[in-house]
Write a protein that holds these residues in place. Structure first.
Motif, PDB file in Angstrom:
ATOM      1  N   SER A  30       0.849  -1.191   0.000  1.00 61.31           N
ATOM      2  CA  SER A  30       0.000   0.000   0.000  1.00 61.31           C
ATOM      3  C   SER A  30       0.888   1.244   0.000  1.00 61.31           C
ATOM      4  N   ALA A  31       0.263   2.391  -0.167  1.00 62.09           N
ATOM      5  CA  ALA A  31       1.010   3.650  -0.097  1.00 62.09           C
ATOM      6  C   ALA A  31       1.672   3.802   1.277  1.00 62.09           C
ATOM      7  N   ALA A  32       0.961   3.408   2.337  1.00 60.84           N
ATOM      8  CA  ALA A  32       1.533   3.511   3.689  1.00 60.84           C
ATOM      9  C   ALA A  32       2.752   2.595   3.830  1.00 60.84           C
ATOM     10  N   ASP A  33       2.692   1.407   3.249  1.00 58.67           N
ATOM     11  CA  ASP A  33       3.846   0.500   3.275  1.00 58.67           C
ATOM     12  C   ASP A  33       5.015   1.110   2.516  1.00 58.67           C
ATOM     13  N   GLY A  34       4.733   1.720   1.366  1.00 54.80           N
ATOM     14  CA  GLY A  34       5.780   2.371   0.579  1.00 54.80           C
ATOM     15  C   GLY A  34       6.434   3.497   1.359  1.00 54.80           C
ATOM     16  N   GLU A  35       5.627   4.300   2.035  1.00 55.35           N
ATOM     17  CA  GLU A  35       6.167   5.387   2.869  1.00 55.35           C
ATOM     18  C   GLU A  35       7.030   4.795   3.993  1.00 55.35           C
ATOM     19  N   ASN A  36       6.592   3.691   4.572  1.00 60.86           N
ATOM     20  CA  ASN A  36       7.365   3.023   5.617  1.00 60.86           C
ATOM     21  C   ASN A  36       8.718   2.565   5.079  1.00 60.86           C
ATOM     22  N   LEU A  37       8.724   2.007   3.869  1.00 60.68           N
ATOM     23  CA  LEU A  37       9.979   1.572   3.256  1.00 60.68           C
ATOM     24  C   LEU A  37      10.943   2.734   3.108  1.00 60.68           C
ATOM     25  N   PHE A  38      10.457   3.860   2.586  1.00 57.34           N
ATOM     26  CA  PHE A  38      11.332   5.020   2.440  1.00 57.34           C
ATOM     27  C   PHE A  38      11.846   5.497   3.798  1.00 57.34           C
ATOM     28  N   GLY A  39      11.026   5.394   4.831  1.00 61.68           N
ATOM     29  CA  GLY A  39      11.467   5.762   6.175  1.00 61.68           C
ATOM     30  C   GLY A  39      12.571   4.846   6.690  1.00 61.68           C
TER      31      GLY A  39
END
Length: 138
Positions: A30-39
């Motif tokens: 999901s978009a939230a997972d993608g943001e987590n990856l970048f974090g």
């Protein structure tokens, strides 16, 4: 909401190298997972100017790229070009050609794809071993 909806799709794998980010990517991103990856990547860059990355795909079911903020994608790409040396991708689909194209301005990133059954070769290529611990977000 199903209780499985809260299970993170990006799961950090502890390894024998501090300068390597190893993750499992499970199911749909999901978009939230993608943001987590970048974090997770930003945190690794804060500790080490150069890192290697291992991505193990497990039952991969696509990524919501369109729902990740454009600025996050631009910044994530720029920082990867500055900080990533090698990236091992395990499993299907083989996304390394797309990554090479997206990061074509950074020939210093070396991508290598490994079939699931060749996972041990991926760990060996990066000179690292998993320590057996796996974490959820962050």
């Amino acid at each position: 909401m199903n209780f499985l909806d809260s299970v993170p799709a990006i799961r950090r794998i502890e390894t024998s190298r501090d300068d390597l980010l190893a993750i499992d990517v499970v199911g749909h991103i999901s978009a939230a997972d993608g943001e987590n990856l970048f974090g997770l990547m930003e945190a690794a860059y804060a500790l080490h100017p150069r890192i290697d990355v291992l991505v193990r795909l497990v039952d991969h079911d696509g990524v919501d790229w369109a729902n990740i903020a454009e600025e996050t994608l631009k910044q994530g790409t720029a920082h990867a070009m500055e900080h990533v040396g090698r990236c091992a991708a395990i499993g299907e689909p083989d996304w390394t050609a797309d990554a090479r194209h997206a990061l074509r301005d950074s020939p210093s990133i070396e991508f290598k794809h490994f079939e699931t059954e060749d996972e041990a070769a991926a760990w060996l290529w990066l000179g690292v071993q998993p320590t057996g611990k796996q974490q959820g977000r962050g």
